[in-house]
Enzyme design. Structure first.
Site, PDB file in Angstrom:
ATOM      1  N   SER A 692       3.732  -5.244  -4.660  1.00  0.00           N
ATOM      2  CA  SER A 692       4.596  -4.242  -5.280  1.00  0.00           C
ATOM      3  C   SER A 692       5.965  -4.785  -5.688  1.00  0.00           C
ATOM      4  O   SER A 692       6.725  -4.076  -6.355  1.00  0.00           O
ATOM      5  CB  SER A 692       4.779  -3.045  -4.333  1.00  0.00           C
ATOM      6  OG  SER A 692       5.391  -3.447  -3.125  1.00  0.00           O
ATOM      7  N   LYS A 735       9.264   4.702  -0.298  1.00  0.00           N
ATOM      8  CA  LYS A 735      10.157   3.861  -1.107  1.00  0.00           C
ATOM      9  C   LYS A 735      11.268   4.694  -1.742  1.00  0.00           C
ATOM     10  O   LYS A 735      12.422   4.266  -1.808  1.00  0.00           O
ATOM     11  CB  LYS A 735       9.350   3.135  -2.179  1.00  0.00           C
ATOM     12  CG  LYS A 735       8.386   2.099  -1.602  1.00  0.00           C
ATOM     13  CD  LYS A 735       7.501   1.478  -2.683  1.00  0.00           C
ATOM     14  CE  LYS A 735       6.556   0.448  -2.090  1.00  0.00           C
ATOM     15  NZ  LYS A 735       5.650  -0.143  -3.092  1.00  0.00           N
TER      16      LYS A 735
END
Length: 808
Positions: A692, A735
């Site tokens: 990611s 996140k």
């Protein structure tokens, strides 16, 4: 009703003439045959008048049976039209008004008509003369012999017949007289006896009587078998009782056995009260029989006692009634937990299905999330909402399969597995059974506990779960299993497939404030012996504790810090200080000291070669500052920061994309041949891996190569390909929360992660900007500044760079 017999050599006087009209005596439940002497009770008024008339005339009366014995006042239609002309031999009037008469059958007669005009019924009759048998054929002789032998057989099977009857029948050779004699003593039903009476031909009548005797003999044989079997069971029981009494006497002489026998009887009572399934009860009684035959001091008696104690104490048939009041269950869940709306809705849905279909199979729920988010306490709330018992079993570090299935009784100190122990602890067969830390189950040479749990957590198999210690099946289908874990990856795939996964993410700052005010602070005030009036926490003070003293997705450290504040206040109260302590941001350091957590703040300025990335960790989200720099060399790529293989490959892909599109970004063609590139991710002591960070690395490298600074208020996440496409990643909620903690107001996400924004709290979605991209070019346009000065394009609610797709 008993019947007296006329001997074979006796017969009525043949010269007596039978009148054409005779009074009628209806009989409800008996048929009178010729030559038979029958005692009768006369209760009805009309019957008594018929008897009186017969005695006054010629003592002859027509005896006819009723079709329905329950009719008290029979009419002509209720009577058979075939009967027996009888002679009243004797009459006796009893003190209670009833009349007892003794009649003898004389001759069969056909009723031509009944007359009910008098005080009693009369009948015009036609006597039937019996056919005389002139010669005895072999066939007739065989039938006569069969009737006589069958009669003796019936007596041997226990038929209550007079010895005189058998003697008379043995000497009779007339088929008609023999048939009448036997038929009158077989206790036949009225319709069967009437059928035999109406047969004029003596040979046909004898055959019919033989058929009836054969059926009666068959019934007697079956009855005799039943009696023999019952007698055998009774003899066996009496024999066992006698032997037990002898054993008691022997044990008393030896001075032993009294206590053991009392214990045996107690076990028998407990087995009856346990209401076990049939096969389980048989096995338990078999083991009890073994214990009864053993010497009290034998080594195996202790093992058998332990086994029987477990068997009689398990809740085989004991269960708690479910609370299916959905409103009450919702209230309990809201009272125990703030937020977690999706999980509460799932539990209420399960209760609704259970309410509509009582025998529905329950789901196996698996709560996955960071530590301290309330997974275990959710299990307790489910049990309280459903009105069930709660059992918790921790599977962390379990390596031995026998922990689940138990040990065989051949081992010293053997016990049932922890599943059966939990059911025993609950005392019911339908508790809420929580299995904590299923992601931390081990596997070694002692077996794989995860594989053993496959049967436990499968509703199609666990109705007959067999523990090694019990050796009999136990029904686990009524148990509601709930499991918890921090991560899904370590869970065995087959094990994971049996569970319904429910993700629990970390709490937002506002959710933590509400939970602290509603649950944590009141709990800690009570546990420290304080009153609410002695300490007050302001919202700003709680937020300061959350941001400056804790860094977690859950609530455990927050509760510890609140407890530390309460301890300080308790000390002051104990020393006599009476002022109210108000906890706010200015005096928090007096209770907790200097802040323990350095806030993940924004970069001080926009910098070239430094991009802000977002990462997922088991305890929540985190912010990464990825740095890239160039130096003279030969085009090598150096990666530092303890990166995993996948993360290194993402850096290689980012560099390859930059080199393949160097012309588009205005990068010199010989730059890569003369320079080495170094990519570093700070906090190098922490291992990092995953795809990611691909867009973040690409942005940092392209910022370095183009000399354009990266906007310091933009964070990003996403995987890249060599073609420059941005692929979706996981952990979006965590996140976004990490970006929120770092005071970042804009996040770049892959377009395919748009649906994951629904998991983010609505308040945060409104306050932050999200740029959805499909390729690296869009990321560069959104993140890189045209000059080294900060751009004003992204400031303001909902305003985005040109060409970027967004959702709010």
């Amino acid at each position: 009703m008993s019947m007296e017999l006329v001997k074979a050599d006796q017969s009525p006087e043949q010269q007596i003439t039978i009148p054409d009209v005779l009074p009628v005596l209806p009989l409800p439940d008996v048929v009178v045959f010729p030559y038979m002497i029958v005692p009768l009770f006369v209760n009805r008024e009309r019957s008594a008048k018929a008897v009186d008339h017969a005695l006054a005339e010629n003592r002859m009366i027509m005896v006819v049976s009723q079709k329905d014995p329950n009719v008290d006042d029979p009419k002509a239609a209720d009577l058979y039209n075939f009967g027996t002309v009888s002679v009243i031999m004797r009459m006796l009037k009893l003190p209670d008004g009833r009349v007892r008469i003794l009649v003898q059958g004389f001759s069969r007669a056909q009723v031509e008509s009944f007359d009910e005009s008098n005080a009693y019924i009369t009948a015009r009759i036609h006597p039937k003369t019996e056919v005389q048998v002139t010669a005895v054929t072999p066939e007739l002789e065989a039938v006569i012999r069969n009737v006589k032998s069958t009669l003796e057989r019936m007596v041997s099977l226990g038929k209550n017949l007079s010895p005189d009857l058998v003697a008379i029948a043995t000497n009779l050779d007339d088929p008609g007289r023999l048939a009448d004699l036997v038929a009158s003593n077989l206790d036949l039903k009225v319709d069967k006896a009437q059928e035999a009476l109406e047969l004029i031909d003596p040979i046909d009548r004898l055959r019919r009587v033989h058929q009836l005797m054969a059926k009666e003999t068959e019934v007697l044989e079956i009855q005799n078998d039943i009696n023999t079997q019952a007698r055998g069971e009774m003899d066996k029981t009496q024999r066992e009782f006698y032997l037990r009494q002898q054993m008691k006497a022997i044990q008393q002489e030896l001075g032993e056995g009294n206590e053991l026998q009392e214990e045996i009887e107690q076990y028998r009572d407990k087995i009856k009260k346990a209401k076990m399934p049939k096969d389980v009860q048989e096995e338990t009684e078999r083991q009890l029989g073994r214990l009864e035959r053993m010497h009290p001091d034998a080594a195996e008696t202790a093992t058998l006692r332990n086994y029987l104690d477990w068997m009689v104490s398990l809740p085989w048939s004991k269960s708690t009634k479910d609370n299916l009041d959905l409103k009450k269950a919702q209230h309990i869940l809201d009272e125990d937990h703030y937020g977690l709306e999706k999980i509460k809705e799932r539990i209420i849905e399960h209760l609704a299905v259970r309410k509509l279909k009582k025998d529905s199979k329950g789901p196996i729920l698996c709560f996955v999330g960071p530590p301290g988010v309330g997974k275990t306490s959710l299990g307790k709330s489910i049990a309280r909402a459903r009105g069930r018992k709660f059992v918790r079993m921790s599977l962390g570090g379990v390596h031995d399969e026998a922990e689940i299935r138990g040990h065989r009784r051949t081992y010293v100190g053997a016990l049932p597995g922890r599943v059966i122990q939990g059911i025993h602890q609950a005392g019911t067969n339908n508790p809420v059974f929580m299995m904590d830390e299923v992601d931390k189950i081990g596997a070694d040479f002692r077996g794989d506990p995860s594989s053993a749990l496959l049967e436990v957590l499968d509703p199609e198999q666990n109705f007959a779960f067999r523990d090694n210690y019990l050796s009999v099946p136990f029904d686990l289908s009524n148990v509601m299993f709930v499991t918890t874990g921090n991560m899904l990856d370590p869970i065995q795939p087959a094990f994971r497939d049996r569970m319904e996964i429910i993700q629990l993410s970390g709490y937002t700052e506002q959710e933590k404030v509400e939970i602290a005010k509603r649950h944590l602070i009141p709990k800690q005030i009570e546990q420290h012996g304080l009153r609410k009036s002695q300490v007050q926490f302001t919202d700003e003070g709680i937020r300061a504790i959350i941001n400056q003293y804790t860094q977690e997705a859950g609530l455990r450290n927050l509760e510890r810090e609140i407890a530390a504040v309460c301890r300080k206040v308790a000390k002051q109260v104990a020393t006599g200080e009476k002022k109210v302590r108000k906890i706010h941001i200015d005096n928090l350091d007096q209770f907790l000291g200097r802040p323990k957590v350095f806030q993940e703040e924004l970069l001080k300025r926009d910098q070239v070669g430094v991009a802000t990335g977002l990462a997922w960790t088991p305890v929540g989200g985190d912010v990464l500052f990825i740095e890239a720099t160039a130096m003279k060399g030969r085009g090598a790529l150096t990666l530092t920061g303890q990166l995993g293989d996948v993360m290194k490959e993402s850096a290689q892909a980012a560099l390859s994309y930059a080199r393949s599109h160097a012309k588009e970004f205005g990068i010199s063609e010989d730059f890569f041949a003369k320079h080495d590139i170094h990519v570093h991710v700070p906090e190098g002591a922490i291992p990092k891996d995953g795809p990611s960070a691909g867009v973040t690395m690409a942005t940092a490298i392209l910022s370095l190569l183009t000399g354009k600074a990266v906007h310091r208020k933009i964070a990003m996440t996403g995987e890249i390909t060599l073609r420059g496409e941005v692929l979706p990643v996981g952990g979006i909620k965590e996140k976004v929360l990490a970006a929120r903690r770092a005071k970042i107001d804009t996040v770049i996400l892959p377009s395919l992660n748009k649906r994951d924004l629904e998991d983010v709290h609505e308040t945060i979605r409104k306050e932050m900007h999200f740029i959805l991209v499909d390729d690296v070019e869009s990321v560069v346009k959104a993140a890189l500044l045209e000059t080294t000065k900060p751009s004003k394009v992204l400031r303001g609610r909902g305003r985005l760079r040109k060409g970027a797709e967004a959702t709010v």
